[in-house]
Write an enzyme that holds these catalytic residues in place. Sequence first.
Site, mmCIF file in Angstrom:
data_model
loop_
_atom_site.group_PDB
_atom_site.id
_atom_site.type_symbol
_atom_site.label_atom_id
_atom_site.label_comp_id
_atom_site.label_asym_id
_atom_site.label_seq_id
_atom_site.Cartn_x
_atom_site.Cartn_y
_atom_site.Cartn_z
ATOM 1 N N GLY A 46 -0.945 1.365 -3.132
ATOM 2 C CA GLY A 46 -0.606 -0.040 -3.297
ATOM 3 C C GLY A 46 -0.456 -0.678 -1.930
ATOM 4 N N GLN A 51 2.468 -6.925 4.006
ATOM 5 C CA GLN A 51 2.210 -5.747 4.843
ATOM 6 C C GLN A 51 1.039 -5.951 5.797
ATOM 7 O OE1 GLN A 51 2.335 -2.852 1.330
ATOM 8 N NE2 GLN A 51 3.183 -1.648 3.019
ATOM 9 N N CYS A 99 5.784 4.557 2.147
ATOM 10 C CA CYS A 99 5.368 3.164 2.336
ATOM 11 C C CYS A 99 4.512 3.085 3.590
ATOM 12 C CB CYS A 99 6.597 2.267 2.500
ATOM 13 S SG CYS A 99 6.193 0.535 2.815
ATOM 14 N N LEU A 100 3.395 2.376 3.514
ATOM 15 C CA LEU A 100 2.499 2.262 4.666
ATOM 16 C C LEU A 100 3.146 1.499 5.819
ATOM 17 C CD1 LEU A 100 -0.834 1.515 2.764
ATOM 18 C CD2 LEU A 100 -0.084 3.703 3.735
ATOM 19 N N HIS A 141 7.736 -0.982 -6.270
ATOM 20 C CA HIS A 141 7.650 -0.920 -4.804
ATOM 21 C C HIS A 141 6.920 -2.151 -4.253
ATOM 22 C CE1 HIS A 141 7.048 1.543 -0.995
ATOM 23 N NE2 HIS A 141 6.246 0.510 -0.810
ATOM 24 N N GLU A 142 5.762 -2.464 -4.857
ATOM 25 C CA GLU A 142 4.955 -3.585 -4.339
ATOM 26 C C GLU A 142 5.641 -4.920 -4.630
ATOM 27 O OE1 GLU A 142 2.774 -2.795 -2.288
ATOM 28 O OE2 GLU A 142 2.683 -0.691 -2.858
ATOM 29 N N HIS A 145 8.148 -5.750 -2.095
ATOM 30 C CA HIS A 145 7.582 -6.267 -0.839
ATOM 31 C C HIS A 145 7.497 -7.794 -0.863
ATOM 32 C CE1 HIS A 145 6.482 -2.951 1.744
ATOM 33 N NE2 HIS A 145 5.833 -2.306 0.791
HETATM 34 ZN ZN ZN Z 1 5.402 -0.307 0.867
#
Ligand code: ZN
Length: 188
Positions: A46, A51, A99-100, A141-142, A145
């Site tokens: 995701g 991000q 998480c990226l 999670h997304e 964000h």
């Molecule tokens: Zn993330």
Amino acid sequence: MAVLPIQITGNSVLHSPASEVTVFDSRLETLVADMFETMEAAPGVGLAAPQVGVPLRLFVFNWLDDDETVWRGVAINPTLWISPPPAGEANEDDESEGCLSVPGERFPLRRAELAILSAIDLEQKPFEIKAEGWLARIFQHEFDHLNGVLYVDRLAHLPAKAAAKAIRKSGWGEPGLSWTPGVDDLDA
Ligand code: ZN
């Protein structure tokens, strides 16, 4: 299409609520295409627009579940219903999340088992997905964000301490840091 730099924790775009998408044009289409490419290059399951430094309410996802069903799409201006998260401590083996924007780290976090995502796609067509398990986790999670919340902000006391330490040790938590999948040698 292009792989975009991914913002690392500490950049204000990751810690501020994003705005509704109101303009559906070719720039938005390009952003979504680039987000898919960036998510695949990372690789991740995701990726939310903040991000990649864009403060808009949209995210892409790509998940293959246990039944080999592919869940792939873009959620624009989403709402998310979730079931009450179960009580108790998160289990490190099967509830650890990454998480990226906190690349290379994973910490256990309890999440709701069920989620219902309602959103529109690039054609502004509404859709709804009833998710459970890991897909429900991805959506939570997304969606976080888009509200300026990272999963590390939600951790219980001990994993939160470990995450803060890891972030400090990596020199993150400061503005201006990013990494580009395929360019920077970071194992996310
Ligand atoms: Zn993330």
